[in-house]
Design a protein around this motif. Structure first.
Motif, PDB file in Angstrom:
ATOM      1  N   MET A  17     102.347  77.966  81.569  1.00 34.98           N
ATOM      2  CA  MET A  17     102.208  79.590  81.732  1.00 34.98           C
ATOM      3  C   MET A  17     102.342  79.996  80.423  1.00 34.98           C
ATOM      4  N   ALA A  18     102.071  81.043  80.092  1.00 32.80           N
ATOM      5  CA  ALA A  18     102.036  81.910  78.747  1.00 32.80           C
ATOM      6  C   ALA A  18     103.483  82.091  78.169  1.00 32.80           C
ATOM      7  N   ASP A  19     104.501  82.086  78.959  1.00 32.76           N
ATOM      8  CA  ASP A  19     105.732  82.483  78.530  1.00 32.76           C
ATOM      9  C   ASP A  19     106.788  80.995  78.432  1.00 32.76           C
ATOM     10  N   VAL A  40      97.768  79.360  82.663  1.00 34.09           N
ATOM     11  CA  VAL A  40      97.555  80.202  83.971  1.00 34.09           C
ATOM     12  C   VAL A  40      98.560  81.096  84.153  1.00 34.09           C
ATOM     13  N   ASP A  41      97.898  81.905  84.881  1.00 39.13           N
ATOM     14  CA  ASP A  41      99.192  83.033  85.465  1.00 39.13           C
ATOM     15  C   ASP A  41      99.585  82.542  86.684  1.00 39.13           C
ATOM     16  N   HIS A  42     100.544  83.358  87.497  1.00 36.92           N
ATOM     17  CA  HIS A  42     101.189  83.198  88.655  1.00 36.92           C
ATOM     18  C   HIS A  42     100.055  82.530  89.938  1.00 36.92           C
ATOM     19  N   THR A  43      98.774  83.361  89.558  1.00 36.49           N
ATOM     20  CA  THR A  43      97.749  83.229  90.681  1.00 36.49           C
ATOM     21  C   THR A  43      96.936  82.235  90.172  1.00 36.49           C
ATOM     22  N   ASN A  44      97.204  81.087  89.353  1.00 39.10           N
ATOM     23  CA  ASN A  44      96.188  80.195  88.964  1.00 39.10           C
ATOM     24  C   ASN A  44      95.017  80.748  88.012  1.00 39.10           C
ATOM     25  N   ARG A  45      94.958  82.061  87.548  1.00 40.96           N
ATOM     26  CA  ARG A  45      94.038  82.746  86.764  1.00 40.96           C
ATOM     27  C   ARG A  45      93.968  81.996  85.696  1.00 40.96           C
ATOM     28  N   VAL A  47      94.075  82.160  81.467  1.00 47.84           N
ATOM     29  CA  VAL A  47      94.496  83.229  80.442  1.00 47.84           C
ATOM     30  C   VAL A  47      94.241  82.524  79.025  1.00 47.84           C
ATOM     31  N   HIS A  81     102.047  81.430  74.493  1.00 48.04           N
ATOM     32  CA  HIS A  81     100.956  82.441  74.402  1.00 48.04           C
ATOM     33  C   HIS A  81     100.974  82.778  72.784  1.00 48.04           C
ATOM     34  N   SER A  86      92.643  82.307  73.397  1.00 52.26           N
ATOM     35  CA  SER A  86      92.582  83.284  74.075  1.00 52.26           C
ATOM     36  C   SER A  86      91.625  84.620  73.750  1.00 52.26           C
TER      37      SER A  86
END
Length: 140
Positions: A17-19, A40-45, A47, A81, A86
């Motif tokens: 995750m970015a964070d 990825v974000d929490h929805t698996n998108r 980033v 991040h 990105s």
């Protein structure tokens, strides 16, 4: 041949995750021998993506001038991040192998995340995957 046939599927990838802290990537790069970690974000998108080169590029100034405790503190305080790439050049499952190879060469990159129309991560294809596909000879 399509990318779906040669890519490493999402279930076999390690993502972050970015964070997340850079420290969380240390074992991934050291032990798992992955060269790229999709972000990825929490929805698996998708980033972003962070490579082992990005990771060590971030650490090199600290490694040259500090002791081990300082490096540990630095990588725990830095976030993914801050070093990830990105936006990311991506492809779909239906992309042809030749087209993917052309993108790798054109952009001087070594992997392409494979996403769906909603930017959900489906897998990853590297130059090694493409080379393996090129060398594969169908059974006679």
């Amino acid at each position: 041949m399509s990318i779906a046939q040669i890519m490493t599927h999402r279930s076999k990838l390690i993502t972050t995750m970015a964070d997340a802290s850079l420290a969380s990537l240390r074992d991934v790069f050291a032990r798992a021998r992955f060269q790229h970690v999709p972000v990825v974000d929490h929805t698996n998108r998708l980033v972003g993506i962070v490579s082992v080169k990005d990771y060590f590029r971030e650490l090199s100034p600290v490694m040259d001038a500090a002791s081990d405790p300082a490096i540990g503190l630095f990588i725990r305080s830095r976030k993914v991040h801050q070093v990830m790439v990105s936006p990311v050049i991506t492809i779909s499952e239906t992309t042809g192998v030749k087209q993917a190879a052309a993108l790798l060469l054109q952009h001087n990159i070594s992997c392409l995340p494979v996403i769906d129309e909603y930017k959900h991560l489906l897998g990853l294809v590297s130059w090694k995957d493409i080379l393996r596909a090129a060398l594969h000879k169908p059974a006679s």
